[in-house]
Scaffold this motif. Structure first.
Motif, mmCIF file in Angstrom:
data_model
loop_
_atom_site.group_PDB
_atom_site.id
_atom_site.type_symbol
_atom_site.label_atom_id
_atom_site.label_comp_id
_atom_site.label_asym_id
_atom_site.label_seq_id
_atom_site.Cartn_x
_atom_site.Cartn_y
_atom_site.Cartn_z
ATOM 1 N N ARG A 229 5.137 5.289 -5.459
ATOM 2 C CA ARG A 229 5.505 4.994 -6.794
ATOM 3 C C ARG A 229 4.574 5.058 -7.994
ATOM 4 O O ARG A 229 4.913 5.796 -8.892
ATOM 5 N N ASP A 230 3.323 4.551 -7.921
ATOM 6 C CA ASP A 230 2.321 4.805 -8.867
ATOM 7 C C ASP A 230 1.364 5.731 -8.689
ATOM 8 O O ASP A 230 0.648 6.272 -9.798
ATOM 9 N N LEU A 231 1.137 6.183 -7.679
ATOM 10 C CA LEU A 231 -0.076 7.108 -7.370
ATOM 11 C C LEU A 231 0.473 8.436 -7.085
ATOM 12 O O LEU A 231 -0.541 9.511 -7.099
ATOM 13 N N GLY A 232 1.765 8.723 -7.410
ATOM 14 C CA GLY A 232 2.378 10.196 -6.996
ATOM 15 C C GLY A 232 2.180 10.708 -5.789
ATOM 16 O O GLY A 232 2.416 12.022 -5.536
ATOM 17 N N VAL A 233 2.102 10.093 -4.648
ATOM 18 C CA VAL A 233 2.218 10.419 -3.240
ATOM 19 C C VAL A 233 3.586 10.976 -2.989
ATOM 20 O O VAL A 233 4.398 10.715 -3.352
ATOM 21 N N ARG A 234 3.463 12.207 -2.271
ATOM 22 C CA ARG A 234 4.733 12.848 -2.209
ATOM 23 C C ARG A 234 4.788 13.120 -0.694
ATOM 24 O O ARG A 234 5.643 14.005 -0.185
ATOM 25 N N ARG A 235 3.659 13.116 0.003
ATOM 26 C CA ARG A 235 3.628 13.376 1.413
ATOM 27 C C ARG A 235 2.950 12.286 2.094
ATOM 28 O O ARG A 235 1.826 11.825 1.775
ATOM 29 N N ASP B 291 -1.160 20.433 -1.172
ATOM 30 C CA ASP B 291 -2.037 19.443 -1.907
ATOM 31 C C ASP B 291 -2.293 18.113 -1.559
ATOM 32 O O ASP B 291 -1.340 17.199 -1.582
ATOM 33 N N ALA B 292 -3.426 18.090 -1.031
ATOM 34 C CA ALA B 292 -3.843 16.657 -0.371
ATOM 35 C C ALA B 292 -3.832 15.565 -1.077
ATOM 36 O O ALA B 292 -3.815 14.411 -1.007
ATOM 37 N N SER B 293 -4.269 16.016 -2.495
ATOM 38 C CA SER B 293 -4.300 14.992 -3.569
ATOM 39 C C SER B 293 -2.996 14.118 -3.828
ATOM 40 O O SER B 293 -3.043 12.749 -4.197
ATOM 41 N N ARG B 294 -2.049 14.610 -3.191
ATOM 42 C CA ARG B 294 -0.568 13.801 -3.279
ATOM 43 C C ARG B 294 -0.164 13.274 -1.896
ATOM 44 O O ARG B 294 0.918 13.140 -1.730
ATOM 45 N N THR B 295 -1.361 13.339 -1.076
ATOM 46 C CA THR B 295 -0.922 13.107 0.331
ATOM 47 C C THR B 295 -1.460 11.292 0.575
ATOM 48 O O THR B 295 -2.786 11.226 0.368
ATOM 49 N N LEU B 296 -0.806 10.858 1.310
ATOM 50 C CA LEU B 296 -1.149 9.333 1.860
ATOM 51 C C LEU B 296 -1.310 9.498 3.392
ATOM 52 O O LEU B 296 -0.176 9.872 4.068
ATOM 53 N N ALA C 51 0.690 -1.018 -0.041
ATOM 54 C CA ALA C 51 -0.116 0.044 0.146
ATOM 55 C C ALA C 51 0.953 1.365 0.104
ATOM 56 O O ALA C 51 0.628 2.047 -1.004
ATOM 57 N N ILE C 52 1.848 1.321 1.074
ATOM 58 C CA ILE C 52 2.700 2.556 1.387
ATOM 59 C C ILE C 52 3.619 2.820 -0.091
ATOM 60 O O ILE C 52 3.599 3.736 -0.561
ATOM 61 N N LYS C 53 4.190 1.669 -0.352
ATOM 62 C CA LYS C 53 5.134 1.898 -1.525
ATOM 63 C C LYS C 53 4.752 2.290 -2.717
ATOM 64 O O LYS C 53 5.124 3.203 -3.538
ATOM 65 N N CYS C 54 3.693 1.297 -3.197
ATOM 66 C CA CYS C 54 3.052 1.614 -4.630
ATOM 67 C C CYS C 54 2.186 3.003 -4.584
ATOM 68 O O CYS C 54 2.174 3.538 -5.716
ATOM 69 N N ALA C 55 1.690 3.476 -3.454
ATOM 70 C CA ALA C 55 1.082 4.854 -3.364
ATOM 71 C C ALA C 55 1.982 5.808 -3.739
ATOM 72 O O ALA C 55 1.743 6.681 -4.562
#
Ligand code: PLP
Length: 397
Positions: free
Chosen positions: A94-100, A150-155, A88-92
């Motif tokens: 790598r693949d979903l653009g999460v930066r925070r 930018d919460a859209s890049r937040t997990l 979940a964490i690493k693919c978010a």
């Protein structure tokens, strides 16, 4: 080993370490046996043996999906909680653009270390929420962080319940905040799946991790719920198993055992919960009656936490350091915090540090299942009394 093997009947030991792992139930073993004996086909094979095991895997998936209100396409079998959290964490990132990533200092190492590892490879900012003295993360601070940029890049990765002290997250509130600000939410629900009702339609999350051996299923198998909106690539590259999400021939007997254990847990959830809650209350009372200045980490007396866990804080005593060992010798299994990977007793715990527990006191985690009994509690109390009390209440002034 016979199919009738059943821990509580075979062993004279008292097992109070169910947050580390739980004994397999007989019904679970019985569900797995035909797979071990007969259904050996590879689920990817198109012949009869393969089709048979494919059916078993898919019917297990259906049953898990039903249990958590997901669609079958959103349930992926893994090797357990650690792999689910890592995926979940690493693919978010790598693949979903999460930066925070917003998390807490009391997460399981499978989350803490996965976050640290991915942040070494990608430019990820890590924010850790404050936790209070009971381990509750500060949700006002979560909202402030979410509102910041930018919460859209937040997990957001927060565990549903803490394995060491039993703190239970208000998952609905966190889910609502994440939806409001458009952040992704991952919850490590390893300690709560099968112990609390979980419905991903009512409480939306992007990812949810679970592990079978925490609910009387087999070790080495778990699942990851991935909401259909989140298209990630495989964490484990290989064949096209798990609809191209996780390479590797499926652990068919494990998956069958997981589904059976979850079905049983859902059917008996209320009964088990009430029974364990009563048992824990009884244990708390007996401890209070026996030892002066006994304290509990988390909020077990408010009964608003993970009811399977009781984190007991013993007052300072020179006997404390050997308490766990003496209990073990007396046939009682508990834990010094969480089960640690080396098998040696841990002297410090990141969770106890985060809640600023008094280092002079000794924490022992007792964790229960419906297989434990009040007689076992009595036995544990009498052993604790034998080990500790010559130095306190029983000593003539
Ligand atoms: N997360 C939590 C909260 C846990 O308690 C555990 C197990 O101790 C894990 C993750 C790891 O799960 P597994 O043992 O299935 O890898």
């Amino acid at each position: 080993m016979s199919a009738k093997f059943f821990y509580s009947r075979m062993s004279r030991r008292i097992y109070l370490d169910n947050a580390a792992t739980t004994p397999l139930l007989e019904e679970v073993i019985e569900a797995m046996l035909p797979v071990l004996y007969e259904h050996f086909g590879n689920p990817s094979s198109i012949h009869a043996e393969g089709r048979r095991t494919r059916t078993l895997v898919e019917s297990a998936r259906k049953s898990v999906a039903r249990a958590i209100g997901a669609s079958t396409a959103e349930v992926f079998f893994t090797s357990g909680g650690t792999e689910s959290n890592n995926t979940a964490i690493k693919c978010a990132v790598r693949d979903l653009g999460v930066r925070r990533i917003i998390s807490s200092p009391t997460e399981h190492h499978a989350v803490l270390h996965a976050i640290e590892a991915i942040a070494r490879e990608y430019p990820v900012e890590i924010l850790r929420l404050r936790v209070d003295a009971h381990g509750q993360p500060d949700l006002a601070q979560l909202e402030a962080f979410l509102a910041q940029s930018d919460a859209s890049r937040t997990l957001v990765s927060l565990m549903h319940a803490n394995n060491e002290i039993g703190t239970l997250l208000d998952l609905s509130a966190v889910s609502a905040l994440c939806q409001q600000y458009g952040a992704l939410l991952h919850t490590d629900a390893v300690q709560t799946v099968a112990h609390f009702p979980i419905n991903v339609q009512q409480t939306p999350v992007a990812f949810l991790s679970a592990s079978a051996h925490k609910f009387h299923g087999p070790k080495g198998v778990g699942f990851l719920y991935i909401n259909a909106d989140n298209l990630i690539r495989p964490f484990m590259d290989g064949g096209g198993q798990e609809r191209n999400m996780r390479g590797g021939t499926e652990n068919v007997y494990g998956i069958v055992g997981l589904a059976k254990a979850l079905e049983l847990a859902i059917t008996h959830m209320d009964d088990r919960k009430q029974y364990i809650q009563r048992l824990r209350r009884y244990f708390i009372k007996r401890l209070r009656d026996t030892i002066d200045d006994i304290q509990f980490n988390g909020t077990p007396e408010a009964d608003n936490d993970l009811y399977t866990v009781l984190s007991v804080s013993f007052p300072p005593s020179p006997k404390n350091e050997l308490l766990l060992l003496h209990l073990d010798i007396a046939g009682i299994s508990a834990s010094g915090g969480s089960a640690c990977s080396s098998g040696a007793e841990q002297h410090s715990s990141h969770v106890l540090e985060a809640i600023q527990a008094d280092p002079q006191r000794k924490t022992i985690r007792f964790s229960f299942s419906h297989l434990n009994t009040p007689e076992e509690v009595d036995e544990v109390i009498s052993k604790i009394r034998e080990i500790l009390l010559p130095l306190s209440r029983n000593v003539p002034a």
